[in-house]
Design an enzyme around this catalytic site. Sequence first.
Site, PDB file in Angstrom:
ATOM      1  N   VAL A  64     -24.662   7.805  36.217  1.00 46.23           N
ATOM      2  CA  VAL A  64     -23.938   7.960  37.475  1.00 46.23           C
ATOM      3  C   VAL A  64     -22.953   9.131  37.373  1.00 46.23           C
ATOM      4  CG1 VAL A  64     -22.326   6.855  39.102  1.00 46.23           C
ATOM      5  CG2 VAL A  64     -24.188   5.524  38.087  1.00 46.23           C
ATOM      6  N   CYS A  65     -22.351   9.305  36.202  1.00 46.23           N
ATOM      7  CA  CYS A  65     -21.317  10.332  36.011  1.00 46.23           C
ATOM      8  C   CYS A  65     -21.766  11.733  36.439  1.00 46.23           C
ATOM      9  CB  CYS A  65     -20.837  10.350  34.563  1.00 46.23           C
ATOM     10  SG  CYS A  65     -20.110   8.778  34.019  1.00 46.23           S
ATOM     11  N   PRO A  66     -22.938  12.208  36.003  1.00 44.08           N
ATOM     12  CA  PRO A  66     -23.303  13.563  36.424  1.00 44.08           C
ATOM     13  C   PRO A  66     -23.525  13.688  37.930  1.00 44.08           C
ATOM     14  CG  PRO A  66     -25.109  12.554  35.206  1.00 44.08           C
ATOM     15  CD  PRO A  66     -23.920  11.653  35.069  1.00 44.08           C
ATOM     16  N   LEU A 122     -19.886  14.088  39.257  1.00 47.00           N
ATOM     17  CA  LEU A 122     -19.308  15.379  38.878  1.00 47.00           C
ATOM     18  C   LEU A 122     -20.013  16.526  39.596  1.00 47.00           C
ATOM     19  CD1 LEU A 122     -18.833  14.705  35.061  1.00 47.00           C
ATOM     20  CD2 LEU A 122     -17.046  14.765  36.814  1.00 47.00           C
TER      21      LEU A 122
END
Length: 186
Positions: free
Chosen positions: A45-47, A50
């Site tokens: 999920v993080c990328p 970001l």
Amino acid sequence: MYINTEVKPFKATAFHNGNFVEVSEADLKGKWSVFFFYPADFTFVCPTELGDVADHYEEFKKLGVEIYSVSTDTHFTHKAWHDSSETIGKIQYPMIGDPTGTITRNFGVMREGQGLADRGTFVVDPEGIIQAIEITAEGIGRDANDLLRKVKAAQYVAAHPGEVCPAKWKEGEATLAPSLDLVGKI
């Protein structure tokens, strides 16, 4: 951290535009900032989050806002991720490494026992005071458009004392001026 509290002193190294740079709370003074905490580099999920912020970075810059992404990874890991991922390669804002967890703990988003940050977003005014906070669970990604809306509302309220922004407020829409006359009328 809580609403209307000042960001605690910190010093860290960030990967920013191909270089390692030092960042501290002094860098926040005089401009709006967003601290965008996420669990870890090289995840799922993080990328997406970001990358979404990266796609809107120019809009944030036009508002005078600097974005600081923060995870408990090192600045070296941020560079490696930036160099190996097309999505992360778009990032032009500072990616702060917080391997000691100091900044993550200062903002109250450390998952103790795991050494990872929760998904925490903090809008900070030019005096270093937190004006908005959002924390979501592991599987719930954030939306840069909504973050932009919150930043614009915070900036509007700061520039227009005595006015407030109602639910779903967007730039240019009507605001409210709280008064005795409005009690029970909304």
